[in-house]
Scaffold this active site. Structure first.
Site, mmCIF file in Angstrom:
data_model
loop_
_atom_site.group_PDB
_atom_site.id
_atom_site.type_symbol
_atom_site.label_atom_id
_atom_site.label_comp_id
_atom_site.label_asym_id
_atom_site.label_seq_id
_atom_site.Cartn_x
_atom_site.Cartn_y
_atom_site.Cartn_z
ATOM 1 N N LYS A 157 0.857 -1.178 0.000
ATOM 2 C CA LYS A 157 0.000 0.000 0.000
ATOM 3 C C LYS A 157 0.900 1.237 0.000
ATOM 4 O O LYS A 157 1.065 1.898 1.022
ATOM 5 C CB LYS A 157 -0.941 -0.028 1.209
HETATM 6 N N1 PPE Z 1 -7.472 -3.425 -3.028
HETATM 7 C C1 PPE Z 1 -7.060 -2.152 -2.829
HETATM 8 C C2 PPE Z 1 -6.484 -1.416 -3.968
HETATM 9 C C3 PPE Z 1 -7.190 -1.574 -1.558
HETATM 10 O O1 PPE Z 1 -6.770 -0.323 -1.376
HETATM 11 C C4 PPE Z 1 -7.777 -2.304 -0.502
HETATM 12 C C5 PPE Z 1 -7.943 -1.677 0.850
HETATM 13 C C6 PPE Z 1 -8.186 -3.642 -0.754
HETATM 14 C C7 PPE Z 1 -8.008 -4.154 -2.027
HETATM 15 C C8 PPE Z 1 -8.748 -4.508 0.325
HETATM 16 O O2 PPE Z 1 -7.758 -4.834 1.294
HETATM 17 P P1 PPE Z 1 -8.154 -5.159 2.813
HETATM 18 O O3 PPE Z 1 -8.559 -3.887 3.433
HETATM 19 O O4 PPE Z 1 -6.928 -5.744 3.395
HETATM 20 O O5 PPE Z 1 -9.269 -6.141 2.764
HETATM 21 N N2 PPE Z 1 -8.249 -0.304 0.833
HETATM 22 C C9 PPE Z 1 -8.090 0.499 2.036
HETATM 23 C C10 PPE Z 1 -8.054 1.983 1.745
HETATM 24 C C11 PPE Z 1 -9.298 2.652 1.369
HETATM 25 C C12 PPE Z 1 -9.145 4.156 1.263
HETATM 26 O O6 PPE Z 1 -10.036 4.802 0.681
HETATM 27 O O7 PPE Z 1 -8.173 4.715 1.768
HETATM 28 C C13 PPE Z 1 -9.087 0.116 3.105
HETATM 29 O O8 PPE Z 1 -10.085 -0.546 2.824
HETATM 30 O O9 PPE Z 1 -8.845 0.464 4.259
#
Ligand code: PPE
Length: 303
Positions: A157
């Site tokens: 991230k």
């Molecule tokens: N793909 C992406 C690109 C992504 O950013 C997230 C989380 C996920 C999949 C799902 O990952 P997980 O949270 O481990 O299930 N996105 C984070 C950021 C959102 C934001 O707007 O900032 C989140 O869900 O916290």
């Protein structure tokens, strides 16, 4: 989002409005930061941080990929997170740890600029709207391709990676949709701007292999729930037209939780309402994170 009292900033709890940084911070100019998104949930008796350790594990992995050396141990950050929730009197909330390269040298090479670490925690409601969680959201395939794996690294991230999501999200919102779905550089379905994606066809779940997308922790929970419910899961690439003809489509993410998709590119998904398997996963996920299924679950850190 609702402001809280304190933010943890380089080892100290500082008032929300004092958590400031220099305008020449490297991270601000070049996106050289890494972050996490964690949620805490409460039931009638307790508050739990969900998968605290796993989120910090990914935080350090992101830092490794980005060559950012975090000047604190994982334990220090985990403890600070617990303390932060207590100090802010927070129960159900979103937690945002961020490490970014600070000011000093200017130019692309960050030299020995200081690494700053912050942890913020605040109340944040449903990511894609209360209505969206209940009735499903309207989505659009983005005109922007998801970043290629050898341009941006999808296992981490990294703040700068997210400009790709920002473009896609704003395009979808401006066109009147709730969220963008992104295709990879080969044209296959990839993920949402901040969510992993799932389809259901003939009672089987299909999702994109983690090879090119973020290793979502919510995605991992969905796979575990499906296993417990004896629902077959296929991890395989698929195309946009398979989205259109799916019986159900849903997104998963810490912020988005489990959000049903009811429309894609003006095509109704199934009967246009959240499907049976989506609702089952949504309910099981809610009960898991709130400690209703098992308050002693290893994913829950009681605060
Ligand atoms: N793909 C992406 C690109 C992504 O950013 C997230 C989380 C996920 C999949 C799902 O990952 P997980 O949270 O481990 O299930 N996105 C984070 C950021 C959102 C934001 O707007 O900032 C989140 O869900 O916290």
């Amino acid at each position: 989002m609702q402001k809280s009292k304190y933010i943890w900033f380089n080892g100290k709890f500082v008032p929300w409005n004092s958590a400031k940084t220099h305008v020449l911070s490297h991270g601000l100019h070049y996106g050289s930061g890494i972050f996490e998104g964690i949620r805490a949930y409460s039931n009638k008796t307790n508050t739990f941080i969900f998968r605290l350790e796993d989120h910090y594990k990914r935080f350090y992995n992101s830092a490794k990929v980005a060559m950012i050396k975090i000047p604190y141990s994982k334990k220090v950050l985990e403890d600070a997170t617990i303390k932060l929730l207590k100090k802010n009197n927070l129960k159900d909330c979103y937690i945002r740890p961020l490490a970014f390269i600070g000011d000093g040298a200017i130019g692309i090479n960050p030299a020995n600029n200081k690494i700053n670490v912050i942890i913020a925690a605040f109340k944040w409601g449903t990511y894609l709207g209360d209505e969206g969680v209940k009735k499903g959201i309207r989505t659009k395939i983005s005109s922007f391709a998801r970043m290629g794996v050898n341009s941006f690294m999808t296992k981490s991230k990294i703040s700068g990676n997210y400009i790709n999501s920002v473009f896609a999200k704003r395009e979808a919102l401006n066109a009147g949709y709730d969220e963008a779905l992104m295709l990879d550089t080969d044209g296959f379905v990839s993920e949402g701007t901040g969510e992993n994606i799932f389809i259901v066809r003939d009672h089987k779940i299909k999702t994109v292999p983690i090879t090119t997308v973020l290793e979502g922790l919510t995605r991992d929970c969905v796979l575990n729930i499906a296993k417990e419910e004896n629902i077959d899961v296929i991890e395989q690439r698929f195309t946009r037209d398979e989205l259109y003809i799916a019986d159900e489509v849903f997104l998963s993410g810490t912020a988005a939780e489990i959000t049903p998709v009811r429309e894609i590119d003006d095509r109704k998904i199934g009967n246009g309402k959240p499907g049976r398997i989506t609702k089952l996963i949504q309910e099981r996920y809610k009960n898991l994170v709130k400690g209703i299924t098992n308050s002693k679950h290893r994913y829950l850190t009681k605060i």
